[in-house]
Design a protein around this motif. Structure first.
Motif, PDB file in Angstrom:
ATOM      1  N   PRO A  47      -0.162   6.918  -9.807  1.00 35.96           N
ATOM      2  CA  PRO A  47      -0.472   7.071  -8.382  1.00 35.96           C
ATOM      3  C   PRO A  47      -0.915   5.727  -7.799  1.00 35.96           C
ATOM      4  N   PRO A  48      -0.739   5.526  -6.491  1.00 36.86           N
ATOM      5  CA  PRO A  48      -1.135   4.252  -5.893  1.00 36.86           C
ATOM      6  C   PRO A  48      -2.655   4.093  -5.906  1.00 36.86           C
ATOM      7  N   THR A  49      -3.081   2.865  -6.028  1.00 40.80           N
ATOM      8  CA  THR A  49      -4.521   2.582  -6.025  1.00 40.80           C
ATOM      9  C   THR A  49      -5.041   2.593  -4.603  1.00 40.80           C
ATOM     10  N   ALA A  50      -6.365   2.527  -4.460  1.00 38.75           N
ATOM     11  CA  ALA A  50      -6.975   2.543  -3.129  1.00 38.75           C
ATOM     12  C   ALA A  50      -6.558   1.328  -2.319  1.00 38.75           C
ATOM     13  N   ALA A  51      -6.407   0.192  -2.949  1.00 34.94           N
ATOM     14  CA  ALA A  51      -5.991  -1.017  -2.240  1.00 34.94           C
ATOM     15  C   ALA A  51      -4.556  -0.897  -1.743  1.00 34.94           C
ATOM     16  N   GLU A  52      -3.717  -0.182  -2.486  1.00 33.20           N
ATOM     17  CA  GLU A  52      -2.341  -0.017  -2.065  1.00 33.20           C
ATOM     18  C   GLU A  52      -2.204   0.971  -0.903  1.00 33.20           C
ATOM     19  N   ARG A  53      -3.136   1.909  -0.791  1.00 26.94           N
ATOM     20  CA  ARG A  53      -3.078   2.895   0.269  1.00 26.94           C
ATOM     21  C   ARG A  53      -3.602   2.377   1.596  1.00 26.94           C
ATOM     22  N   LYS A  54      -4.456   1.372   1.608  1.00 27.23           N
ATOM     23  CA  LYS A  54      -5.033   0.855   2.837  1.00 27.23           C
ATOM     24  C   LYS A  54      -4.008  -0.005   3.559  1.00 27.23           C
ATOM     25  N   PRO A  55      -3.922   0.150   4.883  1.00 24.05           N
ATOM     26  CA  PRO A  55      -3.004  -0.722   5.620  1.00 24.05           C
ATOM     27  C   PRO A  55      -3.571  -2.140   5.684  1.00 24.05           C
ATOM     28  N   ILE A  56      -2.698  -3.080   5.709  1.00 23.59           N
ATOM     29  CA  ILE A  56      -3.113  -4.481   5.769  1.00 23.59           C
ATOM     30  C   ILE A  56      -3.155  -4.893   7.231  1.00 23.59           C
TER      31      ILE A  56
END
Length: 187
Positions: A56-65
């Motif tokens: 599953p994606p990590t929290a950093a990958e889920r946050k928009p940049i």
């Protein structure tokens, strides 16, 4: 886009179908597990489903940049409700009062003045309806028509052009006498 030949309709040497080959992976998709059964002495094959290797994606990958300055919150659009022009409505009311005074007979002179005021108010109301979100054009146009009609009837009544309408005629009492003469024997 692929194009297909329309000449070959049956399987020939040129169009021979190739059988589908099974997929070859490094790891098997299922595992056969043989478990002996104790009651009959036979074995039963159990199939274990393949487990997923996707993480599953990590929290950093889920946050928009966010690039640059942060976005400002969107404000809801201000919706202006249409409103009716007060001048147009007032002009219509004054014009109706002016024609009522003209049709009364003895008040025809005052009715012309009131109808003139109604005409000015209706014209101002018509000008106000040109703005955005201001309604009442119909009220203003009806007020203009009624006031012009009242002015014309009043001038004709004051000049003696209308025998049924004038300053010396009492239309209400004349109407009552006429109605009494028409319906006296019927009731």
């Amino acid at each position: 886009m692929p194009t297909f030949s329309r000449t070959a309709t049956t399987d020939t040497d040129e169009t021979a179908r190739v059988p589908v080959q099974p997929r070859r992976d490094d790891e098997p998709t299922t595992q056969n597990i043989t478990k002996p059964r104790t009651d009959e002495g036979t074995t039963q094959t159990l199939v274990k489903p393949r487990t997923s290797t996707v993480t599953p994606p990590t929290a950093a990958e889920r946050k928009p940049i966010a690039v640059g300055r942060p976005a400002e919150p969107v404000k809801p659009a201000v919706v202006r409700r249409p409103r009716t022009s007060g001048l147009a409505t007032l002009g219509l009311i004054v014009s109706i009062a002016g024609i009522a005074l003209v049709l009364s007979g003895p008040m025809a002179g005052y009715g012309i003045g009131v109808a003139g005021l109604g005409l000015l108010l209706s014209l101002a109301g018509l000008g106000a309806t040109r703005k955005q979100h201001v309604a009442g054009k119909g009220d203003a146009l009806i007020g203009i028509a009624v006031s012009i009609g009242a002015i014309v009837l009043g001038v004709l009544a004051l000049n003696g052009q209308l025998s049924w309408l004038g300053t010396d005629v009492q239309p209400a009492s004349n109407l009552r006498e006429w109605l009494d003469a028409q319906f006296a024997n019927r009731f």
